[in-house]
Design a protein around this motif. Sequence first.
Motif, PDB file in Angstrom:
ATOM      1  N   ALA A   9      -2.077   5.681  -0.996  1.00 16.24           N
ATOM      2  CA  ALA A   9      -0.843   6.136  -1.675  1.00 16.24           C
ATOM      3  C   ALA A   9      -0.993   6.900  -3.025  1.00 16.24           C
ATOM      4  CB  ALA A   9       0.185   5.141  -1.450  1.00 16.24           C
ATOM      5  N   HIS A  10      -1.836   6.087  -3.675  1.00 14.44           N
ATOM      6  CA  HIS A  10      -2.123   6.317  -5.258  1.00 14.44           C
ATOM      7  C   HIS A  10      -2.871   7.644  -5.221  1.00 14.44           C
ATOM      8  CE1 HIS A  10      -2.974   5.893  -9.424  1.00 14.44           C
ATOM      9  NE2 HIS A  10      -4.349   6.153  -9.243  1.00 14.44           N
ATOM     10  N   THR A  11      -3.945   7.893  -4.571  1.00 18.04           N
ATOM     11  CA  THR A  11      -4.901   9.199  -4.528  1.00 18.04           C
ATOM     12  C   THR A  11      -3.633  10.200  -3.902  1.00 18.04           C
ATOM     13  OG1 THR A  11      -6.599   7.770  -3.667  1.00 18.04           O
ATOM     14  CG2 THR A  11      -6.922   9.994  -3.475  1.00 18.04           C
ATOM     15  N   ALA A  12      -3.108  10.043  -3.013  1.00 19.01           N
ATOM     16  CA  ALA A  12      -2.097  10.888  -2.488  1.00 19.01           C
ATOM     17  C   ALA A  12      -1.239  11.585  -3.596  1.00 19.01           C
ATOM     18  CB  ALA A  12      -1.253  10.562  -1.299  1.00 19.01           C
ATOM     19  N   ALA A  13      -0.595  10.645  -4.287  1.00 18.58           N
ATOM     20  CA  ALA A  13       0.462  10.936  -5.468  1.00 18.58           C
ATOM     21  C   ALA A  13      -0.248  11.663  -6.356  1.00 18.58           C
ATOM     22  CB  ALA A  13       0.944   9.596  -5.950  1.00 18.58           C
ATOM     23  N   LYS A  14      -1.576  11.418  -6.821  1.00 17.00           N
ATOM     24  CA  LYS A  14      -2.352  11.997  -7.830  1.00 17.00           C
ATOM     25  C   LYS A  14      -2.767  13.155  -7.392  1.00 17.00           C
ATOM     26  CE  LYS A  14      -6.940  11.212  -9.584  1.00 17.00           C
ATOM     27  NZ  LYS A  14      -8.244  10.540  -9.481  1.00 17.00           N
ATOM     28  N   TYR A  15      -2.583  13.701  -6.103  1.00 15.83           N
ATOM     29  CA  TYR A  15      -3.052  15.197  -5.891  1.00 15.83           C
ATOM     30  C   TYR A  15      -1.949  15.922  -5.448  1.00 15.83           C
ATOM     31  CZ  TYR A  15      -7.909  14.240  -6.894  1.00 15.83           C
ATOM     32  OH  TYR A  15      -9.088  13.945  -7.252  1.00 15.83           O
ATOM     33  N   ASP A  16      -0.543  15.231  -5.849  1.00 14.09           N
ATOM     34  CA  ASP A  16       0.610  16.112  -5.451  1.00 14.09           C
ATOM     35  C   ASP A  16       0.812  16.035  -3.876  1.00 14.09           C
ATOM     36  OD1 ASP A  16       2.761  17.311  -6.411  1.00 14.09           O
ATOM     37  OD2 ASP A  16       1.898  19.160  -6.541  1.00 14.09           O
ATOM     38  N   GLN A  17       0.512  14.822  -3.196  1.00 10.77           N
ATOM     39  CA  GLN A  17       0.776  14.723  -1.777  1.00 10.77           C
ATOM     40  C   GLN A  17       1.521  13.397  -1.501  1.00 10.77           C
ATOM     41  OE1 GLN A  17      -0.060  17.144   0.388  1.00 10.77           O
ATOM     42  NE2 GLN A  17      -1.567  18.408  -0.390  1.00 10.77           N
ATOM     43  N   GLY A  18       2.518  12.977  -2.508  1.00 11.03           N
ATOM     44  CA  GLY A  18       3.061  11.852  -2.576  1.00 11.03           C
ATOM     45  C   GLY A  18       3.778  11.537  -1.435  1.00 11.03           C
ATOM     46  N   HIS A  19       4.273  12.800  -0.496  1.00  9.50           N
ATOM     47  CA  HIS A  19       5.247  12.456   0.611  1.00  9.50           C
ATOM     48  C   HIS A  19       4.547  11.698   1.793  1.00  9.50           C
ATOM     49  CE1 HIS A  19       2.341  15.792   1.683  1.00  9.50           C
ATOM     50  NE2 HIS A  19       2.655  15.736   2.873  1.00  9.50           N
ATOM     51  N   LEU A  20       3.050  11.619   1.456  1.00  7.33           N
ATOM     52  CA  LEU A  20       2.289  10.861   2.452  1.00  7.33           C
ATOM     53  C   LEU A  20       2.780   9.222   2.370  1.00  7.33           C
ATOM     54  CD1 LEU A  20      -1.284  12.538   2.282  1.00  7.33           C
ATOM     55  CD2 LEU A  20       0.579  12.726   4.020  1.00  7.33           C
ATOM     56  N   ASP A  21       3.056   8.877   1.432  1.00  5.85           N
ATOM     57  CA  ASP A  21       3.407   7.353   1.018  1.00  5.85           C
ATOM     58  C   ASP A  21       4.642   7.218   2.099  1.00  5.85           C
ATOM     59  OD1 ASP A  21       3.601   5.247  -0.469  1.00  5.85           O
ATOM     60  OD2 ASP A  21       5.234   5.466  -1.294  1.00  5.85           O
ATOM     61  N   ARG A  22       5.339   7.954   2.608  1.00  8.59           N
ATOM     62  CA  ARG A  22       6.459   7.653   3.411  1.00  8.59           C
ATOM     63  C   ARG A  22       5.943   7.369   4.907  1.00  8.59           C
ATOM     64  NH1 ARG A  22       9.250  12.510   2.771  1.00  8.59           N
ATOM     65  NH2 ARG A  22      10.227  12.215   4.840  1.00  8.59           N
ATOM     66  N   PHE A  23       4.671   7.856   5.105  1.00  7.51           N
ATOM     67  CA  PHE A  23       3.926   7.925   6.430  1.00  7.51           C
ATOM     68  C   PHE A  23       3.156   6.537   6.428  1.00  7.51           C
ATOM     69  CE2 PHE A  23       4.689  12.293   6.166  1.00  7.51           C
ATOM     70  CZ  PHE A  23       5.004  12.859   7.544  1.00  7.51           C
ATOM     71  N   LEU A  24       2.792   6.171   5.170  1.00  9.36           N
ATOM     72  CA  LEU A  24       2.070   4.692   5.193  1.00  9.36           C
ATOM     73  C   LEU A  24       2.763   3.552   5.387  1.00  9.36           C
ATOM     74  CD1 LEU A  24      -0.228   5.901   2.102  1.00  9.36           C
ATOM     75  CD2 LEU A  24      -1.205   5.428   4.559  1.00  9.36           C
ATOM     76  N   LYS A  25       4.106   3.703   4.742  1.00  9.28           N
ATOM     77  CA  LYS A  25       4.917   2.407   4.731  1.00  9.28           C
ATOM     78  C   LYS A  25       5.310   2.026   6.081  1.00  9.28           C
ATOM     79  CE  LYS A  25       5.693   2.246  -0.006  1.00  9.28           C
ATOM     80  NZ  LYS A  25       6.552   2.853  -1.203  1.00  9.28           N
ATOM     81  N   PRO A  26       6.007   2.848   6.836  1.00  9.03           N
ATOM     82  CA  PRO A  26       7.109   2.253   8.054  1.00  9.03           C
ATOM     83  C   PRO A  26       6.019   1.529   8.980  1.00  9.03           C
ATOM     84  CG  PRO A  26       7.537   4.588   7.673  1.00  9.03           C
ATOM     85  CD  PRO A  26       6.120   4.232   7.055  1.00  9.03           C
ATOM     86  N   TYR A  27       4.628   2.073   9.030  1.00  2.00           N
ATOM     87  CA  TYR A  27       3.729   1.646  10.311  1.00  2.00           C
ATOM     88  C   TYR A  27       3.312   0.184  10.131  1.00  2.00           C
ATOM     89  CZ  TYR A  27       3.673   6.258  11.433  1.00  2.00           C
ATOM     90  OH  TYR A  27       4.119   7.706  12.161  1.00  2.00           O
ATOM     91  N   HIS A  28       2.774  -0.349  11.595  1.00  2.00           N
ATOM     92  CA  HIS A  28       2.277  -1.430  11.415  1.00  2.00           C
ATOM     93  C   HIS A  28       1.166  -1.425  10.531  1.00  2.00           C
ATOM     94  CE1 HIS A  28       5.212  -2.946  14.364  1.00  2.00           C
ATOM     95  NE2 HIS A  28       4.743  -2.126  15.342  1.00  2.00           N
TER      96      HIS A  28
END
Length: 410
Positions: A9-28
Amino acid sequence: MSERVKLAAHTAAKYDQGHLDRFLKPYHKAESDFLARDILSLDMGNINKTYNSIIKAGKSEDADFLLEPPEVMVKYEVSEAELRELSDTGSKFIAEGRFAAVTMAGGQGTRLGHDGPKGTFVLPLKEPRSLFQIQCEGLKRVGDMAGNQIPWFIMTSRGNHEATVDFFRENSYFGYDKNLVRFFSQNEVPVVDLNGKLLVRDNCIVRAPDGNGGIFAALASSGNLEIMERSGVEKVFVCGIDNALIRMADPVFLGYAIRNGKQLTSKSVLKRSFDEKAGVFVRRNGKPYYIEYTEIPEDKAAATDRNGNLLFGDIGIVAYVYDTALLKNLADKPLPYHSAIKKIPFCMPDGTLIEPDKPNAVKFESFIFDSFDYVDDIAVMRADRSEEFAPIKNRTGEDSPEVLAGRSLL
Ligand code: UTP
């Protein structure tokens, strides 16, 4: 949240791909971890750089370039005796086991929209046949004539590899010696949406094949280049899957490649008119180059020789003869990426699959003709369009299977 998920999540945000955070959280946990691993495997800096350089910056053109026609031999204008001589030269080379064929069948065929690899598409001919069967029969005919069957390497991509291999097995390789057929997969690159954001599907970052320019790296990394070299293959016929009138391993074409002595020979057909929307082979500032129709100045596109033939009219039909040594040389050479806007399915953060009805994503593809940059010169053999070129690109209309309905092949 695991350390890996946090880092992703940190790396994604650093590279302007912060939307991936929403894909990481809801899953098992396991699923999040899987996606996190995939995110961390990416070179995000490079993805952003590619997107920015192609999409945001646009193309920076060298406005002042010298264009000359390439060396062209017109196959349908040479004498019967010369054709026979070229064919004999090619056949002898095949008989000596110095020739192999590669079919590039890793594309996604999004315009055709066939459910399966494009090569499995059955054309509505008088005797219906799939594109793979057509290639197989063509190759076999040439091998029979030369008295030696040609080793055949088929490039797939991750998404169609299994279905391609199954298709050959189910059809008993259409009578080809299965020991001579080898499948290998090309690489993939991430796809982004129109704003440069990575897409997710089934807990993975969405990727697509890296373009037909991926052939060089894939031939080498799959070990097939080494196999060719070890078995004494010196020249390789390289083609796409979607020309229904392809002359597989054409001995005349091979004979010409041997005679002209260049490391790379291409087959072409003539443009129907100067404004046909197709690229052509040229020499650009003294180097071989494939110029897109959008790049060529109109006066050049319309220029003719003293017989009224277009000077810059040779369209590529994705049929080449490469020296094996050149294929080796190209294996680690970077080719530029081009962009293509396509309809690519993806998932929402809640897992809902979206199948877009209009182009929604940018695919990055390298093109085989960018390899021309690494050779001093190429030769071109111009073939008769009505005999050797019928690309299957679209579902209906121009360049579609409809064009061949009820026809017989050779
Ligand atoms: P196209 O440029 O027509 O692409 O490929 P495509 O993916 O088949 O079709 P669309 O654009 O999505 O409709 C020309 C040739 O290059 C091969 C194709 O299989 C075809 O033979 N190719 C293309 C690959 O092998 N890999 C790729 O990544 C792209």
